[in-house]
Design an enzyme around this catalytic site. Structure first.
Site: not given
Ligand code: GLV
Length: 331
Positions: A165, A249, A278, A296
């Site tokens: 990523i 994260r 979260e 998210h």
């Protein structure tokens, strides 16, 4: 091996989520599928109860697959997480029980990279703040020095965690005329070595990246070693004019430290897709205009979510048919 369905002894697979129609067909063809039908998360008790006797588990990031669940699921052969991250699963313990854990790498690389750029643009050009202002009817006129942001062209993007990523985010930077540097977060041995070899941009030390980058983007997995990796000390190393982006994260950043750094204007802004607890977000972050906060959404495109489920399903089918998993997680 998959057992004879006509004998009524089909292996059972627990799916913790309602999923788009059709994607579970490869599972339902060969196995008994027990799908949680409610829109909310399964409680740990319900998960422990329903995983009993299941050979496969298809789960998502909000399902905590800890020792208690793995012990309850004593017939489990495979846990297929519909996510690239797997910090919600006790992978080491699963390994000791001979349970295969799989994730969904590759298929979400582009969607997370695209969202990361959305966040970069949003925080540097104050898009979310501007949207709030217009909706509130508080925009009175155009003016020469109104809501000025920061230009990206000619600036330096620092990628912490130059894996799949991170590299996809870096590769898009040339479109904005940015220079890119990368740094490994915490050395993860071989995996990190191979990332380093494939990263087509300059690699520098983490400290140099923090001190010199105008935008710092985090792409490390959450492990014991990366928990609160970005703390007060590292935030203080960043430029006062720099922006911090996190689509990895939440707990990789010490959220209280970030709220402090933004409040003290030690950095110019932050854009976050993920949070320590979260769906709770540190209350101070919610009051700061210099923070862009989204819920998210990294892999949240129709194309990617479908592909993620397909990968998870293929992993379950493979393992329960005696084949190796496509995308196993190893610790
Ligand atoms: C989502 O957060 C993922 O890890 O895929």
């Amino acid at each position: 091996m998959e057992r004879d369905s006509s004998a009524g002894t089909r292996l059972r697979v627990l799916v913790t989520r309602r999923l788009p129609g059709g994607v579970l067909d490869p599972l339902t063809r060969s196995f008994e599928v027990d799908q949680f039908a409610k829109p909310d998360d399964m409680t740990p008790d319900e998960l422990a109860r329903r995983v009993r006797g299941a050979a496969g588990l298809v789960c998502v990031v909000t399902d905590r697959v800890d020792r208690q669940i793995l012990d309850a699921g004593e017939d489990l052969q495979v846990v297929a997480n519909i996510a690239v991250g797997y910090d919600n699963i006790d992978v080491a313990y699963a390994e000791t029980r001979g349970v295969v854990v799989s994730n969904t790498p590759n298929v979400l690389t582009e969607s997370v990279a695209e969202l990361t750029w959305g966040l970069i643009l949003s925080v540097t050009r104050r898009l979310a703040e501007g949207d709030r202002l217009v909706r509130a009817g508080a925009w009175t006129r155009w003016s020469i020095d109104f809501m000025l942001g920061t230009e990206l062209a000619g600036k330096r993007l620092g990628i912490v965690g130059p894996g799949r990523i991170g590299t996809a985010v870096a590769n898009r930077a040339t479109a904005f005329g940015m220079e890119v540097v990368g740094a490994v977060g915490v050395d993860r041995g071989e995996a990190e070595d191979s990332d380093r070899r494939k990263f087509p941009h300059q690699l520098v030390s983490l400290d140099e990246l923090l001190v010199t980058s105008d935008v710092v983007s985090l792409h490390v997995p959450l492990t014991d070693a990366t928990h609160h990796f970005i703390d007060r000390r590292r935030l203080a190393r960043m430029k006062r004019s720099a922006y911090l982006i996190n689509t990895s994260r939440g707990a990789v950043i010490d959220e209280a430290a970030l709220a402090w750094a933004l409040h003290e204007r030690l950095i110019a802004g932050a854009a976050l897709d993920v949070y320590e607890h979260e769906p709770k977000v540190h209350p101070d972050l919610r009051t700061l205009d210099s923070a862009v906060l989204v819920p998210h959404l990294g892999s949240g495109t129709r194309e990617t979510r479908k592909a993620m489920v397909q990968v998870a399903v293929s992993n379950v089918v493979a393992v329960l048919s005696g084949q190796p998993p496509l995308t196993p997680v190893r610790v």
